[in-house]
Structure formats: C-alpha cells, structure tokens
Design an enzyme around this catalytic site. Structure first.
Site, PDB file in Angstrom:
ATOM      1  N   SER A   1       3.307  -2.997   4.386  1.00 53.12           N
ATOM      2  CA  SER A   1       2.488  -1.867   4.826  1.00 53.12           C
ATOM      3  C   SER A   1       2.338  -1.965   6.328  1.00 53.12           C
ATOM      4  CB  SER A   1       1.122  -1.882   4.129  1.00 53.12           C
ATOM      5  OG  SER A   1       0.417  -0.671   4.397  1.00 53.12           O
ATOM      6  N   GLY A   2       1.281  -1.338   6.851  1.00 51.74           N
ATOM      7  CA  GLY A   2       1.002  -1.448   8.269  1.00 51.74           C
ATOM      8  C   GLY A   2       0.154  -2.673   8.578  1.00 51.74           C
ATOM      9  N   ASP A   3      -0.256  -2.787   9.837  1.00 57.51           N
ATOM     10  CA  ASP A   3      -1.058  -3.938  10.253  1.00 57.51           C
ATOM     11  C   ASP A   3      -2.437  -3.936   9.606  1.00 57.51           C
ATOM     12  OD1 ASP A   3       0.620  -5.431  12.201  1.00 57.51           O
ATOM     13  OD2 ASP A   3       0.648  -3.496  13.222  1.00 57.51           O
TER      14      ASP A   3
ATOM     15  N   ARG B   1      -1.144  12.846  11.289  1.00 58.98           N
ATOM     16  CA  ARG B   1      -0.177  12.156  10.425  1.00 58.98           C
ATOM     17  C   ARG B   1       1.042  13.021  10.133  1.00 58.98           C
ATOM     18  NH1 ARG B   1      -0.751   7.476   7.729  1.00 58.98           N
ATOM     19  NH2 ARG B   1      -2.701   6.342   7.993  1.00 58.98           N
TER      20      ARG B   1
ATOM     21  N   ASP C   1      -5.637   5.445  18.757  1.00 58.95           N
ATOM     22  CA  ASP C   1      -5.246   4.832  17.486  1.00 58.95           C
ATOM     23  C   ASP C   1      -5.935   5.520  16.309  1.00 58.95           C
ATOM     24  OD1 ASP C   1      -4.334   3.168  15.506  1.00 58.95           O
ATOM     25  OD2 ASP C   1      -5.572   1.457  16.087  1.00 58.95           O
TER      26      ASP C   1
ATOM     27  N   ASN D   1       0.854  -1.180   0.000  1.00 57.05           N
ATOM     28  CA  ASN D   1       0.000   0.000   0.000  1.00 57.05           C
ATOM     29  C   ASN D   1       0.893   1.234   0.000  1.00 57.05           C
ATOM     30  OD1 ASN D   1      -1.821   2.057   0.407  1.00 57.05           O
ATOM     31  ND2 ASN D   1      -2.443   1.404   2.456  1.00 57.05           N
ATOM     32  N   PRO D   2       0.971   1.982  -1.096  1.00 54.56           N
ATOM     33  CA  PRO D   2       1.910   3.111  -1.173  1.00 54.56           C
ATOM     34  C   PRO D   2       1.566   4.259  -0.235  1.00 54.56           C
ATOM     35  CG  PRO D   2       0.445   3.098  -3.078  1.00 54.56           C
ATOM     36  CD  PRO D   2       0.187   1.822  -2.333  1.00 54.56           C
TER      37      PRO D   2
ATOM     38  N   THR E   1      -1.753  -1.773  -4.177  1.00 55.12           N
ATOM     39  CA  THR E   1      -3.187  -1.610  -3.921  1.00 55.12           C
ATOM     40  C   THR E   1      -3.655  -0.303  -4.543  1.00 55.12           C
ATOM     41  OG1 THR E   1      -2.734  -0.573  -1.768  1.00 55.12           O
ATOM     42  CG2 THR E   1      -3.131  -2.948  -1.795  1.00 55.12           C
TER      43      THR E   1
ATOM     44  N   GLY F   1       4.240   0.549   8.358  1.00 57.29           N
ATOM     45  CA  GLY F   1       3.181   1.408   8.850  1.00 57.29           C
ATOM     46  C   GLY F   1       3.674   2.275   9.991  1.00 57.29           C
TER      47      GLY F   1
END
Length: 634
Positions: free
Chosen positions: A225-227, A321, A314, A168-169, A200, A258
């Site tokens: 990517s992340g989780d 970000r 979270d 996932n970029p 993706t 991530g």
C-alpha cells in the site's frame, strides 16, 4: 558447475545448444551471439535470480522441443507490466503442472528480473525474464540444487520463512490487490516462499492487526500500500506489550502501492518487481524510528512529520484523487495561489557532532541559538503547551487502566522515551514565535518517489533532520517544487536546518489578538478541558475518525468537527505524520535508533541513492557494486 544443454534465451523462438556455467556471481551462457531482446547478453547475475523450478511434461507443455520454444514462456514486445503479468501467470501454471505430474523432468526454468543494461535502474520497470533450459533429469536435479545453494550462500534461505502479506485495496492508486495477486504472489510461489494474505477491512485495521500478529508463526510482515499503511503497522508493532521481542523476530517489508511511496524510493525498490525480489532475498537492516506525542496518543513512525505548506498539499490532495499520481502537484499549485503563513515555536535537543559519521555532517545553516529559556511570554506559552501534554498523558493512562479506550490500553507499551518530561525551553536551539511557511521533520530522505527532502538523511543515523522556512515568496516555493530531486533544501538560504535527538513543537495562532478565540476553539475541537486529544478531524465519512467515534465510549475524547472548526483548523495548518493526520496541538518527538528490522535490497546504497547522480545508475552499476561488496572482482 558446467553442462551442455539446450537453452532458449529470452526473446528467441527456438532452443540452441549452449554451455551453461554456474559461477560465483552469475550464470553465464557460451552462446553470446544470441542476444537478449533488450540487449542483455548471455549472463544472468545471481543478484537478480530469484528462483529455479523444474519443467515437466504436462497439459501446458508441448511434447516437442520446437513447440516448447514457440509456446512456453515466450517473451513479447508488449508493455513491461503486461508482459510480466502474462509470463508470471504462465510460469505459476507450469509450476503447478510440475507439482502434479510425477514424470521425469525435461528441463528447468531460471527465473530472473532484469533492467535493460543502459537504462536507469530506478526509472525503468524491470522485465521478468525466464530462461528455459532443456536437459536430462540428472542435469536438472544438479542445477536446481546448485543454483539454490548458490542463492543461499548470499543469505537467501526461504525454507524457514513465512510471510504475512497485508494490503489495503483502497489505498493510494487502488492497485494493491492487483499488484499482490499478479506480481507479488506469483513471484513468491515460484521462489517457494510460504505466505498468508490479509486484506484490511476498515481504517485502522492494520494497527489492530499488528497488535496481535503471531510472531512465532510469521517471520516477515509485508505491507502492500502507501506509506500510511506502513505507518499504521509500525505504530501497532511498537505498541505491543512484547514489542522488544517483536522487533527482534519480525522483519517488516514494503511494496509501494500508494501515491507517494516514499519508503519504496528510500529503500531503492520503486517497482513492485524490485520490492518482491528484495523480499524473496530476505536481506534486512535496522532503521531508526521516531515517536510523536500529540493529544492523547503516542505515535511511532518512520518517514516525516510536516506542518504548513507541505502538509497542506499532502492532506488536501485527497480532494484531487481523480487526477491520479499528480494529485499532490495539483494541490501544491492551488496552495501556492492561496499561500498561508503559520506561527509556532520549536525547541530541540541537538545532536552532538561526534555522534554522527563525518560524511553525514551538513553545511551549518542553523536556527538562532540561546543559552536560557528566552522571553517570558514564550516560556509561559511553552509551559501551557507542556501542561496540555501532561494532562493528555494522565488522561491516556487513566483510560488505559480502566479499559475504557480500545486504543489507549496499548499506549503504555513501547520504547522508553528518554526526553518525555524534559523542559525543552532550557535547551540551546529554538525558534521562538516565528512565522513559518513550512516545517518538515524527516527520518527518511525520500518522502515521495519524486521528492528528496534532505540528502543528508539516512535510515539509521540516530537523528531527525529538521527543515523550516520562514516567510517564503511564491517564486521561492515554485523553485523548491521544481528542484525537489536534488535534496538541497538544507543548503538553501531560505531554509533553517539542523539535526535533533528530540523536538518539542507547538503551533500558535496568527496573532495575539486572536489568542483567546483560538484557545477556546482548540480546546473544544481537539483537547477537552481534561487534556485529552483525539484523532485528526480532516476525515471523510467512514474514515478512521468516524469509525473510532462510533466505537468508543461516552467518556472518549474524540470529537468530529463541523465546517467552521475545519476552516479554523486549516487557518492554523494541518499536521501530517507520514501522510496521516494527527491532532493539531503541541507535539513532543524523540528518535529511537536502530529499533526496527526492515527488508532492504542488497543493492541499497544510501550514499548513492541520495546523490545527484542517483537517477543515472544502471543495472550494470548495481551488479558491479554488489560484487565489490561481496569481496569479488567485477
């Protein structure tokens, strides 16, 4: 196997005569006075050797030994990440030159990853250290075959593997494409591992892709990517019609890119080089998953379900970000300053102690226990919540049968949920109408690189670990945040903790006075009168919720919230599943033991990885443990 060669140890400028020896566990060099630039001396453990390639004379290889020593794959003193990137790029260029030049080889390169021996293995980025050897063609051929056979003796055989890399970029730190192109792919090229790459294209693409990936072609599905992306892939794989065959034939790998990278820390592969090395080695192990039925969906996941303070931090951290990796910390401080309380009820089927290895039994600090269904008001609330899930399930089945919903058609597939229809109000452990600050239900011990939520959790221990706190002060919460590397939550007095095979949780309003208003808002927001739920509302424009809303039919249950609804939902708390939103409302969870095959490094020791001294482990410690595991003497 032993030969006299000209060898350049990483960090040196020229070749020196040396005796190179291939042992059972390492490749050693007799020239121990020539030391590695970071202190490594003349020995390269096969655990961290991932490839050996021939060196041919070509456009990028000077003709004289002196020039080769000065120009080919020279180590430098730059940052490890920049240095690794440069050397890997050069090594792949040399590999392509060797493939295009049929001339007799003049040497070979041993590709290895090392961590400075006295540094913390999980905290210091490893070096890519190519060892360049000059020798005649016969020695080159013998060593290439010998090293490859030695690596295969530990289970590494890349001849029959083909990977599908999915990244996932825009996930997490937006580094997935960079890490894929500059670290993962070069290392796989050098190791001779076949792979295809898929980026993706839209939110939810990973789930759709996992539904259709051809397991007869690919042996591994690698997530960069992340989780959240890993959660989508797992959910897609477990919702396939052929899910049983899929989980037997396909291994899932993970390269953390991530913000939190909890699974990377749980698997002890915190850096891209470690994760890629583990993927090349190809060792796997089975892990547990859990299912979570919420609204009109059944989700399968691997990490955590959180509600309250942790989930708020979270999800609300998305607004920060721009801070980078510290965005969750910023969100936590904001939430501490504006502390919320949440209300709900929790029922569980506890795990029999005989089903859990004695080493994993925690201190007993359990919820209050009862023998029957508790108070009448609570039973009524539980019955209503169960009815919501049953209506949602009926709606989901109808949508799947009619083909009206592109997601619902997969919902009827997946592992058997043994407790899907249980009356949880009759089981022995419960919190009834309690006030929560946070609720965490975890499968993996590390939900983030810097947060050990439960030191007793293991990847395949057959249960979920439940931690809940009642009314906490700000001082207690700040203490928890500062103490998040110890995993002592289950032992703290302000936490209740137990292990469960199945869980039934339904959040309620803050007070009975607002119950009617809450029910009306909840029904309008997430669960229509016919009992259908929908994707979570806390999404920005262009997100998964928006994309589903634009593609589903007029009969779909998906509604996008207005600001008033968003504020009301925040008053009740956000529910987060492995970092992804799920609908607010009753949730039924269940463990599915040893169901998914994941790529895990040989050096993973869960007891060590969750111990207070986990961060002190060095590369030398890892090698010693590995040799002992293989039956050797360090």
């Amino acid at each position: 196997m032993q030969d006299s060669v000209l060898l350049r140890i990483p960090g040196s400028k020229e070749f020196v005569p040396a005796t190179l020896t291939l042992n059972r566990f390492d490749i050693s060099c007799s020239e121990e006075q020539h030391t590695h630039h970071n202190g490594h001396i003349g020995s390269f453990p096969l655990l961290f050797v991932f490839a050996i390639t021939a060196l041919h004379p070509g456009p990028n290889v000077p003709k004289t030994d002196a020039d080769i020593g000065k120009e080919v794959l020279r180590s430098s003193t730059s940052k490890p990440e920049d240095r690794n990137l440069r050397l890997l790029k050069e090594a792949v260029t040399l590999l392509h030159d060797s493939e295009s030049v049929p001339d007799t080889p003049i040497g070979f390169i041993i590709h290895t990853i090392v961590t400075p021996p006295k540094k913390k293995f999980s905290h210091i980025r490893p070096y890519y250290d190519p060892v360049v050897v000059l020798a005649n063609a016969n020695i080159v051929t013998k060593w290439i075959l010998g090293v490859k056979n030695a690596l295969r003796s530990f289970g590494e055989d890349n001849r029959r593997r083909k990977l599908m890399i999915l990244y996932n970029p825009f996930g997490g730190t937006n580094q997935a494409k960079h890490r894929c192109d500059n670290f993962v792919r070069p290392m796989l090229d050098l190791a001779g591992v076949e792979y295809d790459v898929q980026e993706t294209q839209f939110p939810g693409h990973a789930t759709e892709f996992a539904h259709v990936v051809d397991t007869s072609v690919y042996t591994d599905l690698i997530c960069i990517s992340g989780d959240g992306l890993l959660h989508e892939v797992i959910d897609g794989l477990l919702h396939r019609e052929d899910w049983e065959t899929t989980v037997q034939n396909l291994a899932v790998g993970y390269v953390g890119s991530g913000t939190s990278n909890g699974m990377a820390r749980t698997l002890d592969v915190p850096f891209t080089e470690h994760a890629t090395l583990a993927i090349i080695k190809g060792d796997t192990r089975k892990i547990d998953l859990f299912s979570a039925e919420a609204g009109n969906r059944v989700y399968y996941s691997h990490l955590t379900l959180t509600w309250g303070f942790i989930a708020d931090c979270d999800i609300e951290s998305e607004a920060y970000r721009w801070v980078g990796s510290e965005r969750v910390t910023v969100a936590a401080l904001v939430r501490v300053a504006n502390l919320r309380r949440y209300h709900g009820s929790l029922y569980a089927i506890p795990v029999d102690d005989s089903e859990i290895p004695s080493a994993y039994r925690p201190f007993q600090n359990s919820f209050k226990r009862r023998q029957s269904g508790g108070g009448s008001s609570n039973r009524e609330a539980a019955t209503k919540a169960a009815a919501v899930l049953e209506k949602a399930r009926a709606k989901r089945d109808a949508l799947a049968q009619n083909g009206d919903d592109p997601i619902a058609k997969f919902e009827r597939f997946g592992p058997v949920r043994s407790h899907a229809s249980d009356d949880f109000t009759k089981y022995a452990i419960a919190i009834e109408e309690e006030t929560f600050t946070t609720l965490t239900i975890c499968k993996a011990p590390w939900p983030a690189l810097d947060w050990l939520v439960c030191k007793y959790a293991r990847l395949s221990d057959g249960c979920m670990h439940v931690l809940a706190s009642g009314v906490q002060s700000r001082q207690e919460i700040l203490g928890d945040l500062l103490d998040r590397l110890t995993g002592n939550g289950p032992d703290l007095p302000h936490y209740s903790y137990f292990r469960a095979k199945a869980i039934y949780f339904f959040p309620t309003s803050r007070s009975e006075v607002n119950e009617a208003k809450r029910s009306k808002s909840l029904g309008r927001r997430f669960i229509k009168e016919e009992g259908a739920g929908g994707p979570p509302p806390f999404q920005r424009k262009g997100s998964y919720a928006a994309s589903i809303n634009s593609t589903t039919s007029s009969n779909s249950s998906v509604l996008l919230p207005d600001r008033a609804e968003l504020r009301e939902a925040h008053n009740h708390g956000i529910i987060s599943l492995s970092g992804e939103h799920i609908p607010f409302g009753p949730i039924r969870m269940e463990i599915h033991p040893n169901i998914l095959k994941v790529v895990a490094p040989i050096w993973l020791d869960e007891d060590v990885n969750t111990s207070p001294n986990a961060g002190e482990r060095t590369m030398a410690d890892v090698v010693v443990d590995w040799i002992k595991t293989c039956g050797g003497q360090p």
